[in-house]
Scaffold this active site. Sequence first.
Site, PDB file in Angstrom:
ATOM      1  N   CYS A  10       0.842  -1.202   0.000  1.00 31.83           N
ATOM      2  CA  CYS A  10       0.000   0.000   0.000  1.00 31.83           C
ATOM      3  C   CYS A  10       0.878   1.254   0.000  1.00 31.83           C
ATOM      4  O   CYS A  10       2.090   1.195   0.205  1.00 31.83           O
ATOM      5  CB  CYS A  10      -0.930   0.004   1.213  1.00 31.83           C
ATOM      6  SG  CYS A  10      -0.072   0.160   2.800  1.00 31.83           S
ATOM      7  N   CYS A  13       2.849   1.757   3.169  1.00 32.40           N
ATOM      8  CA  CYS A  13       3.958   0.803   3.288  1.00 32.40           C
ATOM      9  C   CYS A  13       5.162   1.292   2.479  1.00 32.40           C
ATOM     10  O   CYS A  13       6.298   1.226   2.938  1.00 32.40           O
ATOM     11  CB  CYS A  13       3.537  -0.581   2.813  1.00 32.40           C
ATOM     12  SG  CYS A  13       2.194  -1.297   3.766  1.00 32.40           S
TER      13      CYS A  13
END
Length: 76
Positions: A10, A13
């Site tokens: 994501c 992340c």
Amino acid sequence: MKIEILGTGCTKCEALTQNVKQAVADEKIFAQIEKVDDPIKIMEYQVLSTPALVVNGVVKSSGKLLNKEEIKEFLK
């Protein structure tokens, strides 16, 4: 030092990965940085939300996008 960023790819992340790299460079620390996106490996750390930061096998943070300064505190 081994640093792992747990997450499935994501945006948060990816941002945490970049912040970790910058913090390591700023502190001039030799570290192995690894991005872990395998859900089974993430579950082994008993992390319920990502991104998560693991330093030397110890979960330091989960579910939060840490900034560079916060990461530096975990690296000391």
